[in-house]
Design an enzyme around this catalytic site. Structure first.
Site, short mmCIF file in Angstrom:
data_model
loop_
_atom_site.label_atom_id
_atom_site.label_comp_id
_atom_site.label_asym_id
_atom_site.label_seq_id
_atom_site.Cartn_x
_atom_site.Cartn_y
_atom_site.Cartn_z
N LYS A 243 40.00 36.05 44.47
CA LYS A 243 40.46 34.91 45.25
C LYS A 243 40.92 35.18 46.63
O LYS A 243 40.62 34.67 47.86
CB LYS A 243 41.35 33.71 44.57
CG LYS A 243 40.75 33.04 43.47
CD LYS A 243 41.75 32.14 42.85
CE LYS A 243 40.89 31.41 41.72
NZ LYS A 243 41.81 30.29 41.43
N THR B 202 36.87 33.64 40.90
CA THR B 202 38.02 33.83 39.78
C THR B 202 38.82 35.16 39.99
O THR B 202 38.49 36.24 40.74
CB THR B 202 37.69 33.14 38.53
OG1 THR B 202 39.08 33.15 37.85
CG2 THR B 202 36.94 34.26 37.68
N GLY C 200 45.86 22.58 31.75
CA GLY C 200 45.14 23.05 32.86
C GLY C 200 43.66 22.81 32.99
O GLY C 200 42.88 23.10 33.85
N TYR D 200 45.41 26.45 29.48
CA TYR D 200 44.78 25.42 28.73
C TYR D 200 44.34 26.31 27.20
O TYR D 200 43.52 25.59 26.48
CB TYR D 200 43.54 24.90 29.27
CG TYR D 200 42.62 25.77 29.67
CD1 TYR D 200 41.61 26.34 29.14
CD2 TYR D 200 42.55 26.12 31.27
CE1 TYR D 200 40.62 27.23 29.88
CE2 TYR D 200 41.66 26.85 31.75
CZ TYR D 200 40.63 27.32 30.90
OH TYR D 200 39.77 28.49 31.51
N ASP E 294 40.80 24.41 44.30
CA ASP E 294 41.70 24.39 43.08
C ASP E 294 42.90 23.15 43.59
O ASP E 294 43.28 22.69 42.68
CB ASP E 294 42.50 25.71 43.30
CG ASP E 294 41.78 26.81 42.47
OD1 ASP E 294 41.16 26.56 41.65
OD2 ASP E 294 41.95 27.86 42.86
N GLY F 48 52.77 33.33 41.82
CA GLY F 48 51.33 34.11 42.28
C GLY F 48 50.46 33.44 42.96
O GLY F 48 50.83 32.29 43.59
N GLY F 49 49.10 33.92 42.74
CA GLY F 49 48.34 32.99 43.46
C GLY F 49 48.10 31.69 43.28
O GLY F 49 47.79 30.87 44.30
N LEU G 168 49.42 24.94 33.71
CA LEU G 168 48.09 25.38 33.97
C LEU G 168 47.14 26.13 33.11
O LEU G 168 46.04 26.14 33.09
CB LEU G 168 48.06 26.31 35.28
CG LEU G 168 48.82 25.54 36.46
CD1 LEU G 168 48.46 26.50 37.85
CD2 LEU G 168 48.38 24.32 36.76
N SER H 172 35.12 33.04 30.69
CA SER H 172 35.05 31.71 31.51
C SER H 172 34.23 30.71 30.64
O SER H 172 33.44 30.81 30.12
CB SER H 172 34.35 31.89 32.82
OG SER H 172 34.34 30.85 33.54
N SER I 157 33.38 28.24 32.69
CA SER I 157 32.55 27.39 33.74
C SER I 157 31.25 27.36 33.32
O SER I 157 30.48 26.16 33.46
CB SER I 157 32.77 28.16 35.06
OG SER I 157 34.28 28.04 35.63
#
Length: 303
Positions: free
Chosen positions: A85, A81, A269, A248, A122, A146-147, A246, A34, A36
């Site tokens: 979710k 994530t 993304g 990256y 999101d 998908g999600g 989406l 991640s 993040s």
């Protein structure tokens, strides 16, 4: 005293983490990849918050135990994530209207009375780079069901698209998706990818890829060269269209390289990742001003 860069980084990190430092983080499985933590910790430092953001692996079977323990520890907020979710939603004490509608949660905020508020940033992240244009009366084609596609469709509705077409390869999944979204996305229709999407591509003002096709893989070097559209499908895409992938990693993806060569406006993304993270940080901190560009630059450096 001079220190090598690696040592200086360690000293600075140790200086920021104290006995009073509060925890925020991201739950996933796996989660070590991640971006993040690097972008959030850069923002926390810029904001002067005594918090540390960590990637927290949480096996599906232990998800409930993990979020209960983090609440007991005084965690200030969590991102969620893949693959949690949907699974985390019933574990929340309260859901925002958006999270309830989507059936997906990516942000947990501690409630004053205990438990977690589950919400979804999101949609806000997806919409951010598209807000500079008016999309009223425009057409969008979304690849994949998908999600991530749920947040994308919700964002397209918010942006005012007149027509949204969802293309997928599994008829039963398309049918279930449309049934779930019919009440709040009446402009949504579905299309079997195998029946041909060239005509829809030719009319699309915006194409959004929510599939993982073209994502870099540590175990499959050829994965990053894949494109979700064939040459004949790409040929049908209008040069006036925007193309939003989406994915990256890599930057740019094969889809965006080919779209740009046609003259299309392209987006990846990374901006969505940064903007959804910034929206989460606003909820946790109660501050409206968050250093989005600091987060973006930190993520770019990590990539």
């Amino acid at each position: 005293m001079w220190l090598p860069n690696s040592a200086r980084t360690t000293v600075n990190a140790e200086a920021r983490i104290q006995g009073s430092t509060a925890l925020v983080g991201v739950l996933g499985d796996p989660v070590r990849h991640s971006l993040s933590p690097v972008m959030h910790n850069a923002a926390l430092e810029a904001m002067g918050l005594d918090w540390a953001y960590l990637a927290l692996p949480a096996p599906t079977a232990e998800l409930g135990t993990v979020i209960q323990a983090l609440e007991a520890m005084g965690c200030r907020g969590l991102n969620v994530t893949i693959p949690h979710k949907q699974a985390v939603a019933p574990l929340c004490s309260e859901l925002s209207p958006l999270a309830e509608r989507l059936g997906a949660v990516n942000t947990l905020v501690p409630r004053q009375g205990g438990g977690w508020l589950g919400t979804n940033t999101d949609v806000e992240g997806f919409c951010a780079p598209l807000r500079e244009v008016s999309w009223s009366s425009k057409r969008a084609l979304v690849l994949g069901c998908g999600g991530s596609a749920r947040a994308v469709v919700a964002g397209l509705v918010e942006l005012g698209f007149a027509e949204i077409v969802l293309a997928g390869r599994r008829p039963e999944a398309l049918e279930a998706f449309q049934a779930d979204c019919r009440s709040w996305a009446p402009q949504l229709s579905t299309l079997s990818w195998d029946s041909g999407i060239a005509a829809t591509l030719a009319q699309a003002d915006l194409l959004v890829n929510t599939t993982p096709v073209g994502m870099a893989s540590a175990t499959d070097p050829a994965a990053a060269q894949a494109c979700p559209l064939s040459d004949s499908e790409l040929a049908a895409l209008s040069a006036e269209a925007w193309v939003y992938d989406l994915i990256y990693t890599p930057r740019p993806t094969a889809l965006l390289q080919r779209a740009t060569a046609k003259g299309c406006r392209s987006l990846d993304g990374l901006r969505m990742l940064v903007e959804q993270g910034a929206a989460s940080l606003r909820l946790w901190s109660g501050r409206s001003e968050v250093p989005v560009e600091v987060m973006h630059q930190a993520a770019l450096r990590q990539l």
